[in-house]
Design a protein around this motif. Structure first.
Motif, PDB file in Angstrom:
ATOM      1  N   VAL A   1      63.743 100.264  56.351  1.00 31.73           N
ATOM      2  CA  VAL A   1      63.856 101.067  57.575  1.00 31.73           C
ATOM      3  C   VAL A   1      62.677 100.803  58.496  1.00 31.73           C
ATOM      4  CG1 VAL A   1      63.736 103.441  58.438  1.00 31.73           C
ATOM      5  CG2 VAL A   1      65.259 102.896  56.541  1.00 31.73           C
ATOM      6  N   ALA A   2      61.492 100.635  57.906  1.00 34.08           N
ATOM      7  CA  ALA A   2      60.289 100.397  58.702  1.00 34.08           C
ATOM      8  C   ALA A   2      60.410  99.138  59.557  1.00 34.08           C
ATOM      9  CB  ALA A   2      59.063 100.298  57.792  1.00 34.08           C
ATOM     10  N   ASP A   3      61.165  98.151  59.092  1.00 36.45           N
ATOM     11  CA  ASP A   3      61.339  96.917  59.869  1.00 36.45           C
ATOM     12  C   ASP A   3      62.152  97.161  61.130  1.00 36.45           C
ATOM     13  OD1 ASP A   3      60.021  95.315  57.901  1.00 36.45           O
ATOM     14  OD2 ASP A   3      61.828  95.417  56.699  1.00 36.45           O
ATOM     15  N   ASP A   4      63.256  97.895  60.993  1.00 33.55           N
ATOM     16  CA  ASP A   4      64.076  98.205  62.171  1.00 33.55           C
ATOM     17  C   ASP A   4      63.269  99.001  63.192  1.00 33.55           C
ATOM     18  OD1 ASP A   4      66.303  96.874  61.245  1.00 33.55           O
ATOM     19  OD2 ASP A   4      67.431  98.671  60.708  1.00 33.55           O
ATOM     20  N   LEU A   5      62.471  99.953  62.714  1.00 44.04           N
ATOM     21  CA  LEU A   5      61.684 100.786  63.625  1.00 44.04           C
ATOM     22  C   LEU A   5      60.559  99.974  64.268  1.00 44.04           C
ATOM     23  CD1 LEU A   5      61.493 104.145  61.636  1.00 44.04           C
ATOM     24  CD2 LEU A   5      63.251 103.321  63.219  1.00 44.04           C
ATOM     25  N   TYR A   6      59.998  99.045  63.532  1.00 38.67           N
ATOM     26  CA  TYR A   6      58.991  98.141  64.105  1.00 38.67           C
ATOM     27  C   TYR A   6      59.611  97.362  65.265  1.00 38.67           C
ATOM     28  CZ  TYR A   6      55.824  94.111  64.449  1.00 38.67           C
ATOM     29  OH  TYR A   6      54.973  93.129  64.914  1.00 38.67           O
TER      30      TYR A   6
ATOM     31  N   ILE B   1      55.120 103.887  70.713  1.00 37.52           N
ATOM     32  CA  ILE B   1      55.291 102.435  70.608  1.00 37.52           C
ATOM     33  C   ILE B   1      54.175 101.827  69.767  1.00 37.52           C
ATOM     34  CG2 ILE B   1      55.283 100.282  71.928  1.00 37.52           C
ATOM     35  CD1 ILE B   1      56.725 101.815  74.162  1.00 37.52           C
ATOM     36  N   ASP B   2      52.952 102.254  70.007  1.00 41.73           N
ATOM     37  CA  ASP B   2      51.832 101.712  69.233  1.00 41.73           C
ATOM     38  C   ASP B   2      51.986 102.012  67.746  1.00 41.73           C
ATOM     39  OD1 ASP B   2      50.620 100.648  71.470  1.00 41.73           O
ATOM     40  OD2 ASP B   2      49.283 102.360  71.789  1.00 41.73           O
ATOM     41  N   ARG B   3      52.407 103.235  67.420  1.00 40.68           N
ATOM     42  CA  ARG B   3      52.566 103.582  66.006  1.00 40.68           C
ATOM     43  C   ARG B   3      53.723 102.805  65.387  1.00 40.68           C
ATOM     44  NH1 ARG B   3      53.518 109.504  63.026  1.00 40.68           N
ATOM     45  NH2 ARG B   3      53.903 108.573  60.992  1.00 40.68           N
ATOM     46  N   ALA B   4      54.813 102.633  66.126  1.00 35.01           N
ATOM     47  CA  ALA B   4      55.956 101.889  65.591  1.00 35.01           C
ATOM     48  C   ALA B   4      55.583 100.447  65.282  1.00 35.01           C
ATOM     49  CB  ALA B   4      57.112 101.918  66.593  1.00 35.01           C
ATOM     50  N   MET B   5      54.606  99.903  66.027  1.00 35.08           N
ATOM     51  CA  MET B   5      54.190  98.511  65.834  1.00 35.08           C
ATOM     52  C   MET B   5      52.984  98.373  64.911  1.00 35.08           C
ATOM     53  SD  MET B   5      54.627  96.986  69.695  1.00 35.08           S
ATOM     54  CE  MET B   5      54.029  95.368  69.187  1.00 35.08           C
ATOM     55  N   ALA B   6      52.628  99.432  64.215  1.00 36.73           N
ATOM     56  CA  ALA B   6      51.492  99.346  63.289  1.00 36.73           C
ATOM     57  C   ALA B   6      51.740  98.245  62.266  1.00 36.73           C
ATOM     58  CB  ALA B   6      51.285 100.686  62.582  1.00 36.73           C
ATOM     59  N   ARG B   7      50.694  97.495  61.950  1.00 34.05           N
ATOM     60  CA  ARG B   7      50.864  96.390  61.003  1.00 34.05           C
ATOM     61  C   ARG B   7      51.179  96.909  59.601  1.00 34.05           C
ATOM     62  NH1 ARG B   7      45.868  92.624  61.188  1.00 34.05           N
ATOM     63  NH2 ARG B   7      47.227  91.328  59.899  1.00 34.05           N
ATOM     64  N   ASP B   8      50.598  98.021  59.238  1.00 34.21           N
ATOM     65  CA  ASP B   8      50.863  98.605  57.920  1.00 34.21           C
ATOM     66  C   ASP B   8      52.113  99.477  58.023  1.00 34.21           C
ATOM     67  OD1 ASP B   8      50.938 100.009  55.551  1.00 34.21           O
ATOM     68  OD2 ASP B   8      48.773 100.330  55.462  1.00 34.21           O
ATOM     69  N   PRO B   9      53.180  99.170  57.272  1.00 34.18           N
ATOM     70  CA  PRO B   9      54.415  99.970  57.377  1.00 34.18           C
ATOM     71  C   PRO B   9      54.209 101.433  57.009  1.00 34.18           C
ATOM     72  CG  PRO B   9      54.501  98.462  55.491  1.00 34.18           C
ATOM     73  CD  PRO B   9      53.312  98.058  56.320  1.00 34.18           C
TER      74      PRO B   9
ATOM     75  N   GLN C   1      64.619  83.432  51.443  1.00 37.94           N
ATOM     76  CA  GLN C   1      65.073  83.142  52.796  1.00 37.94           C
ATOM     77  C   GLN C   1      64.906  84.372  53.673  1.00 37.94           C
ATOM     78  OE1 GLN C   1      69.381  82.832  53.989  1.00 37.94           O
ATOM     79  NE2 GLN C   1      68.876  80.665  54.084  1.00 37.94           N
ATOM     80  N   ILE C   2      64.405  84.162  54.882  1.00 40.13           N
ATOM     81  CA  ILE C   2      64.227  85.261  55.834  1.00 40.13           C
ATOM     82  C   ILE C   2      65.327  85.163  56.872  1.00 40.13           C
ATOM     83  CG2 ILE C   2      62.676  86.326  57.495  1.00 40.13           C
ATOM     84  CD1 ILE C   2      60.379  84.926  56.126  1.00 40.13           C
ATOM     85  N   VAL C   3      65.964  86.288  57.196  1.00 41.62           N
ATOM     86  CA  VAL C   3      66.964  86.289  58.243  1.00 41.62           C
ATOM     87  C   VAL C   3      66.524  87.241  59.343  1.00 41.62           C
ATOM     88  CG1 VAL C   3      68.872  85.675  56.733  1.00 41.62           C
ATOM     89  CG2 VAL C   3      68.321  88.074  57.071  1.00 41.62           C
ATOM     90  N   GLY C   4      66.847  86.906  60.563  1.00 41.58           N
ATOM     91  CA  GLY C   4      66.471  87.732  61.693  1.00 41.58           C
ATOM     92  C   GLY C   4      65.870  86.882  62.791  1.00 41.58           C
ATOM     93  N   THR C   5      65.361  87.536  63.816  1.00 42.13           N
ATOM     94  CA  THR C   5      64.736  86.853  64.942  1.00 42.13           C
ATOM     95  C   THR C   5      63.231  87.062  64.836  1.00 42.13           C
ATOM     96  OG1 THR C   5      66.698  87.272  66.274  1.00 42.13           O
ATOM     97  CG2 THR C   5      64.696  86.656  67.444  1.00 42.13           C
ATOM     98  N   MET C   6      62.487  85.997  64.672  1.00 38.72           N
ATOM     99  CA  MET C   6      61.084  86.093  64.284  1.00 38.72           C
ATOM    100  C   MET C   6      60.245  86.927  65.243  1.00 38.72           C
ATOM    101  SD  MET C   6      58.401  83.054  63.289  1.00 38.72           S
ATOM    102  CE  MET C   6      59.413  82.485  61.941  1.00 38.72           C
ATOM    103  N   ALA C   7      60.482  86.815  66.548  1.00 42.14           N
ATOM    104  CA  ALA C   7      59.646  87.523  67.518  1.00 42.14           C
ATOM    105  C   ALA C   7      59.692  89.040  67.342  1.00 42.14           C
ATOM    106  CB  ALA C   7      60.068  87.156  68.939  1.00 42.14           C
ATOM    107  N   TYR C   8      60.712  89.544  66.637  1.00 40.20           N
ATOM    108  CA  TYR C   8      60.849  90.988  66.450  1.00 40.20           C
ATOM    109  C   TYR C   8      60.731  91.383  64.978  1.00 40.20           C
ATOM    110  CZ  TYR C   8      62.478  90.386  71.172  1.00 40.20           C
ATOM    111  OH  TYR C   8      62.546  90.034  72.500  1.00 40.20           O
ATOM    112  N   MET C   9      60.279  90.450  64.149  1.00 36.22           N
ATOM    113  CA  MET C   9      60.097  90.732  62.726  1.00 36.22           C
ATOM    114  C   MET C   9      58.745  91.393  62.483  1.00 36.22           C
ATOM    115  SD  MET C   9      61.457  87.489  60.560  1.00 36.22           S
ATOM    116  CE  MET C   9      63.181  87.038  60.498  1.00 36.22           C
ATOM    117  N   SER C  10      58.709  92.258  61.490  1.00 33.30           N
ATOM    118  CA  SER C  10      57.460  92.904  61.098  1.00 33.30           C
ATOM    119  C   SER C  10      56.601  91.936  60.294  1.00 33.30           C
ATOM    120  CB  SER C  10      57.765  94.148  60.257  1.00 33.30           C
ATOM    121  OG  SER C  10      58.363  93.764  59.029  1.00 33.30           O
ATOM    122  N   PRO C  11      55.299  92.199  60.196  1.00 39.57           N
ATOM    123  CA  PRO C  11      54.424  91.322  59.398  1.00 39.57           C
ATOM    124  C   PRO C  11      54.885  91.180  57.953  1.00 39.57           C
ATOM    125  CG  PRO C  11      53.103  92.771  60.778  1.00 39.57           C
ATOM    126  CD  PRO C  11      54.520  93.239  60.908  1.00 39.57           C
ATOM    127  N   GLU C  12      55.358  92.274  57.359  1.00 37.63           N
ATOM    128  CA  GLU C  12      55.760  92.176  55.955  1.00 37.63           C
ATOM    129  C   GLU C  12      57.039  91.355  55.783  1.00 37.63           C
ATOM    130  OE1 GLU C  12      57.179  96.304  57.373  1.00 37.63           O
ATOM    131  OE2 GLU C  12      55.460  94.963  57.670  1.00 37.63           O
TER     132      GLU C  12
END
Length: 410
Positions: free
Chosen positions: A188-193, A244-252, A168-179
């Protein structure tokens, strides 16, 4: 006593500040300390669901353990006749979501907002708490608009707490990381993403991933990153855009390692901006220069007929006639052995090598959500038109109880 509804004979409950899928938030008054408070009450229908109730109690414990100017304070929690409640600091301001809804924000203000959020997350992460639902509606703005406070640790995760069901995934999808979309554990990488996504939205005035349908939204997050900040807002200074660009990198592994590092980069520390990103490309081995040439036919070597080779410090030498003959003979023997090996290997004619992909494809059709079969997203209905669907938490709240009409979603 005024006749208003009270909790434990101490907290008066007044108007409703907000209501979501998990709880409602009421304007309140602490009659003992004579101060305004915000009171979050779990919906009565959810009291019988032990996992929801535990999550609600975890919010109180997680937030109460964190003391920081950029985190909404929790004053008290308890149970009144079977009604769990949390008493929180009440802020008279709005949410960041409300401010972004009015249009894009100036770069200097976005920088200050992100700095406050990162300061809060550094404290939370240092205490072993992952927020897991960082988004504009969970960031409250002080009355004077100068300070941000992170709220809603309702789905926060600590080292000793794990109420999320398997798959089960919890959170708001629009702000979730790819992983996270793919079902990986929170980090931690998810919060920073999510902080990066917020910064992108604040600068551009629109979501980085505007898709409404959960399936297309998940596909976009996995496979279609937005344009770089500099392409959308050329006026933004390179440092802010780069953070911002680095924080949103697809690779954590390419994101910042900690909230402190990201905050330092935001402040102009170039070492923090460029350090710590792990490269996925294998390092190319250094070129090796031999002191003397390898003998013809040495293991692992191949010298073609008529080839030249160099000796460092010397001149180019030609192979002798005998050396060329031996080299050609060696090549012929190697080819013969190879042909015989293929002819005697039954798998060489019956097996077809399939291409191996190193990406995380979304093989489902557009009408089906892309997370793997082992992941079961629990999607809440939107709070209001245009609001994102939330997965797993059920906190589609409108009002976090931390302000005068602080329209925070649970």
């Amino acid at each position: 006593m005024s006749g208003r509804e009270t909790l434990l004979g101490r907290y008066e409950l007044r108007g409703v500040l907000g209501c979501g899928g998990m709880a409602e938030v009421r304007d309140g008054w602490d009659t003992r300390l004579n101060r305004a408070v915000a009171v979050k009450l779990l919906h009565p229908a959810l009291n019988v669901q032990s996992d929801i109730r535990r999550r609600f109690e975890d919010e109180a414990r997680s937030a109460a353990a964190l003391s920081h100017p950029n985190i909404v304070s929790v004053y008290d929690c308890g149970d009144d006749d079977g009604r769990p409640f949390i008493v929180m600091e009440r802020l008279p301001g709005d949410t960041l979501h409300d401010h972004i809804a009015q249009g894009s924000l100036p770069p200097h203000r976005v920088r200050a907002i992100l700095s406050d959020v990162l300061a809060a997350l550094a404290t939370a992460h240092g205490a072993g708490v992952l927020h897991r639902d960082i988004k504009p509606s969970n960031i409250l703005v002080s009355a004077d608009g100068t300070t941000m406070k992170v709220a809603d640790f309702g789905i926060a995760k600590t080292a000793g707490v794990a109420h999320t069901l398997t798959g089960q995934i919890v959170g708001t999808m629009a702000y979730m990381s790819p992983e996270r979309i793919a079902g990986a554990p929170a980090s931690v990488a998810d919060d920073l993403y999510a902080v990066g996504v917020i910064g992108y939205e604040a600068l551009t005035g629109s979501r980085a991933f505007p898709q409404d349908n959960p399936a297309t939204l998940a596909r976009a997050i996995m496979d279609a990153p937005p344009l770089p900040v500099s392409a959308v807002r050329p006026d933004v200074d390179p440092t802010l855009a780069g953070v911002i660009d680095r924080a949103m990198a697809r690779d954590p592994q390419h994101r910042f390692a900690t909230a402190d590092q990201m905050r330092a980069a935001l402040g102009g520390d170039r070492a923090a901006l460029f350090s710590g990103a792990a490269s996925t490309a294998a390092a190319r081995p250094a070129t090796r220069v031999l002191d003397e040439p390898l003998p013809v036919g040495a293991p692992g070597t191949f010298v073609a007929p008529n080839a030249d080779y160099f000796v460092p410090g010397g001149r180019k030498r030609k192979l002798t006639r005998n050396q060329k003959f031996l080299a050609a003979a060696g090549v012929l023997v190697a080819l013969t052995v190879g042909v015989l090996a293929l002819a005697t290997d039954p798998s060489s004619t019956t097996q077809v090598t399939e291409p191996v992909s190193t990406s995380t494809p979304v093989s489902t059709p557009p009408s089906v959500a892309p997370p793997p079969p082992s992941v079961t997203p629990v999607v809440e209905p939107p709070d209001e038109p245009g609001e994102d669907a939330e997965a797993g938490d059920g906190n589609g709240k409108r009002g976090n109880g931390n302000g005068n009409g602080n329209k925070k979603r649970d």
